[in-house]
Design a protein around this motif. Structure first.
Motif, PDB file in Angstrom:
ATOM      1  N   VAL A 202      40.285  45.339 -67.981  1.00  0.00           N
ATOM      2  CA  VAL A 202      39.311  46.259 -67.410  1.00  0.00           C
ATOM      3  C   VAL A 202      40.076  47.424 -66.805  1.00  0.00           C
ATOM      4  N   LYS A 203      39.694  48.633 -67.149  1.00  0.00           N
ATOM      5  CA  LYS A 203      40.285  49.805 -66.519  1.00  0.00           C
ATOM      6  C   LYS A 203      39.361  50.283 -65.406  1.00  0.00           C
ATOM      7  N   LEU A 204      39.932  50.462 -64.218  1.00  0.00           N
ATOM      8  CA  LEU A 204      39.181  50.987 -63.091  1.00  0.00           C
ATOM      9  C   LEU A 204      39.589  52.430 -62.821  1.00  0.00           C
ATOM     10  N   GLU A 205      38.610  53.298 -62.625  1.00  0.00           N
ATOM     11  CA  GLU A 205      38.885  54.613 -62.070  1.00  0.00           C
ATOM     12  C   GLU A 205      39.086  54.447 -60.564  1.00  0.00           C
ATOM     13  N   TRP A 206      40.070  55.137 -59.990  1.00  0.00           N
ATOM     14  CA  TRP A 206      40.264  55.064 -58.541  1.00  0.00           C
ATOM     15  C   TRP A 206      40.290  56.487 -57.981  1.00  0.00           C
ATOM     16  N   TRP A 207      40.000  56.600 -56.699  1.00  0.00           N
ATOM     17  CA  TRP A 207      39.964  57.920 -56.077  1.00  0.00           C
ATOM     18  C   TRP A 207      40.148  57.827 -54.569  1.00  0.00           C
ATOM     19  N   HIS A 208      40.651  58.915 -54.011  1.00  0.00           N
ATOM     20  CA  HIS A 208      40.690  59.114 -52.569  1.00  0.00           C
ATOM     21  C   HIS A 208      39.396  59.843 -52.209  1.00  0.00           C
ATOM     22  N   SER A 209      38.819  59.532 -51.061  1.00  0.00           N
ATOM     23  CA  SER A 209      37.565  60.158 -50.656  1.00  0.00           C
ATOM     24  C   SER A 209      37.755  61.658 -50.456  1.00  0.00           C
ATOM     25  N   GLY A 210      36.822  62.451 -50.936  1.00  0.00           N
ATOM     26  CA  GLY A 210      36.894  63.907 -50.841  1.00  0.00           C
ATOM     27  C   GLY A 210      36.939  64.522 -52.222  1.00  0.00           C
ATOM     28  N   ASP A 211      37.306  65.782 -52.308  1.00  0.00           N
ATOM     29  CA  ASP A 211      37.468  66.420 -53.610  1.00  0.00           C
ATOM     30  C   ASP A 211      38.637  67.407 -53.561  1.00  0.00           C
ATOM     31  N   CYS A 212      38.919  68.019 -54.691  1.00  0.00           N
ATOM     32  CA  CYS A 212      40.096  68.886 -54.797  1.00  0.00           C
ATOM     33  C   CYS A 212      40.005  70.108 -53.884  1.00  0.00           C
ATOM     34  N   ALA A 213      38.789  70.486 -53.514  1.00  0.00           N
ATOM     35  CA  ALA A 213      38.629  71.644 -52.636  1.00  0.00           C
ATOM     36  C   ALA A 213      39.217  71.395 -51.252  1.00  0.00           C
ATOM     37  N   ASP A 214      39.423  70.118 -50.891  1.00  0.00           N
ATOM     38  CA  ASP A 214      39.992  69.787 -49.582  1.00  0.00           C
ATOM     39  C   ASP A 214      41.483  70.092 -49.503  1.00  0.00           C
ATOM     40  N   ASN A 215      42.125  70.321 -50.674  1.00  0.00           N
ATOM     41  CA  ASN A 215      43.540  70.699 -50.718  1.00  0.00           C
ATOM     42  C   ASN A 215      44.423  69.670 -49.997  1.00  0.00           C
ATOM     43  N   ARG A 216      44.280  68.395 -50.370  1.00  0.00           N
ATOM     44  CA  ARG A 216      45.022  67.326 -49.717  1.00  0.00           C
ATOM     45  C   ARG A 216      46.140  66.760 -50.595  1.00  0.00           C
ATOM     46  N   CYS A 217      46.422  67.430 -51.718  1.00  0.00           N
ATOM     47  CA  CYS A 217      47.601  67.078 -52.511  1.00  0.00           C
ATOM     48  C   CYS A 217      48.794  67.826 -51.951  1.00  0.00           C
ATOM     49  N   SER A 218      49.981  67.273 -52.158  1.00  0.00           N
ATOM     50  CA  SER A 218      51.195  67.893 -51.635  1.00  0.00           C
ATOM     51  C   SER A 218      51.627  69.048 -52.528  1.00  0.00           C
ATOM     52  N   ASN A 219      52.653  69.762 -52.095  1.00  0.00           N
ATOM     53  CA  ASN A 219      53.253  70.787 -52.950  1.00  0.00           C
ATOM     54  C   ASN A 219      53.788  70.136 -54.220  1.00  0.00           C
ATOM     55  N   ASN A 220      53.761  70.882 -55.310  1.00  0.00           N
ATOM     56  CA  ASN A 220      54.249  70.402 -56.609  1.00  0.00           C
ATOM     57  C   ASN A 220      53.432  69.227 -57.141  1.00  0.00           C
ATOM     58  N   ALA A 221      52.149  69.201 -56.797  1.00  0.00           N
ATOM     59  CA  ALA A 221      51.246  68.171 -57.298  1.00  0.00           C
ATOM     60  C   ALA A 221      49.963  68.824 -57.794  1.00  0.00           C
ATOM     61  N   THR A 222      49.345  68.190 -58.769  1.00  0.00           N
ATOM     62  CA  THR A 222      48.051  68.661 -59.276  1.00  0.00           C
ATOM     63  C   THR A 222      46.964  67.715 -58.804  1.00  0.00           C
ATOM     64  N   CYS A 223      45.750  68.226 -58.727  1.00  0.00           N
ATOM     65  CA  CYS A 223      44.611  67.441 -58.264  1.00  0.00           C
ATOM     66  C   CYS A 223      43.636  67.221 -59.413  1.00  0.00           C
ATOM     67  N   THR A 224      43.159  65.993 -59.539  1.00  0.00           N
ATOM     68  CA  THR A 224      42.158  65.641 -60.548  1.00  0.00           C
ATOM     69  C   THR A 224      40.908  65.127 -59.846  1.00  0.00           C
ATOM     70  N   GLN A 225      39.767  65.709 -60.166  1.00  0.00           N
ATOM     71  CA  GLN A 225      38.519  65.245 -59.576  1.00  0.00           C
ATOM     72  C   GLN A 225      37.933  64.111 -60.409  1.00  0.00           C
ATOM     73  N   VAL A 226      37.410  63.114 -59.726  1.00  0.00           N
ATOM     74  CA  VAL A 226      36.733  61.997 -60.379  1.00  0.00           C
ATOM     75  C   VAL A 226      35.244  62.156 -60.133  1.00  0.00           C
ATOM     76  N   LYS A 227      34.478  62.206 -61.214  1.00  0.00           N
ATOM     77  CA  LYS A 227      33.035  62.397 -61.098  1.00  0.00           C
ATOM     78  C   LYS A 227      32.350  61.072 -60.819  1.00  0.00           C
ATOM     79  N   LEU A 228      31.679  61.005 -59.685  1.00  0.00           N
ATOM     80  CA  LEU A 228      30.957  59.813 -59.282  1.00  0.00           C
ATOM     81  C   LEU A 228      29.459  60.049 -59.445  1.00  0.00           C
TER      82      LEU A 228
END
Length: 268
Positions: A202-228
């Motif tokens: 079974v593959k599970l999608e996982w996510w941190h609460s919030g979305d990419c607009a919150d800008n909570r990824c570090s430098n040199n990282a990309t953000c992927t939104q998970v549609k719930l």
């Protein structure tokens, strides 16, 4: 005091406040990750999972840990892989497994991907499966060594979520099938130009609460939104090529090096 001096004092005050705020944020980020226990087991049995996963209340996504064996689980199911794109769970084929057993896979920060098809048993004949997929148990006995199913004549119904605007599906949709048992699961995906297929996974999608607009990824990282569902979103961070780490600003961020953001259970 001259106007020039007043301007200099004001400038120094602004810089001081900025440095203090930045230091406080950095300390808070470090505290967030340090409060999360990321190791399960001891010695050669120890397994470490990347932030935001962990085994204590300070972790955004909490997993189960058998400290003696170093086993990492969700519910009763073994975690096989954690990657920036999902969690792969081992779900061995088993006849008449209660559908309630898979409820833990529908968590607050993870749920089965829409790429899964569950193999269900003991279903209400009035329910119409949209996929129309029915597989005879007999055809799977040899490959899966199902000695406990030899004398059973149950057919397996393939259940896949109805295509929609969500990357996941919920437990309630499983209950709506009126099936009592979960035999196993299939995962479909694309690798290059070929379709990949895995049974007993079974593959599970996982996510941190919030979305990419919150800008909570570090430098040199990309953000992927998970549609719930209900037009909600979660997000995941992933270090760009040439950088390694968990990619989260409140985790360990990204550093130069080859990406090793992967957890592989020792049992597989």
């Amino acid at each position: 005091m001259s106007l020039q001096q007043e301007s200099l004092v004001l400038f120094i005050a602004i810089i001081t406040v900025f440095i203090a705020a930045t230091s406080t944020t950095a300390r808070a980020q470090k505290l967030n990750s340090s409060n999360c226990k990321s190791s399960c087991g001891t010695g050669k049995h120890a397994n470490v999972v990347p932030y935001p996963f962990g085994f204590s209340n300070g972790c955004p996504i909490i997993l189960k840990c058998n400290q003696t064996a170093g086993d990492v689980k969700i519910g009763e199911f073994q975690v096989q892989n954690i990657t920036p794109n999902g969690i792969l769970i081992n779900i061995p084929a088993e006849c008449d497994r209660s559908i309630e057993k898979i409820r833990p896979l529908f968590g607050q920060n993870f749920r089965p991907s829409s790429n899964n098809s569950f193999l269900l048993q003991n279903c209400n004949s009035s329910y119409k499966f949209s996929s129309g997929c029915v597989i005879s148990t007999r055809s799977l006995r040899r490959d899966l060594n199902l000695t406990n199913c030899v004398d059973k004549n149950h057919d397996l119904n393939c259940y896949s979520p109805v295509p929609g605007d969500s990357d996941t599906f919920d437990y309630q949709s499983m209950i709506s099938t009126q099936c009592k048992s979960v035999f196993s699961s299939l995962v479909f995906g694309w690798e290059s130009s070929f379709v990949s297929f895995q049974i007993e996974r079974v593959k599970l999608e996982w996510w941190h609460s919030g979305d990419c607009a919150d800008n909570r990824c570090s430098n040199n990282a990309t953000c992927t939104q998970v549609k719930l569902r209900d037009r909600n979103f979660g997000f995941r961070c992933h270090c760009t090529d040439g950088f390694a780490g968990d990619g989260f600003a409140d985790g360990n961020g990204c550093r130069r090096g080859k990406s090793t953001w992967r957890y592989i259970c020792n049992l597989f």
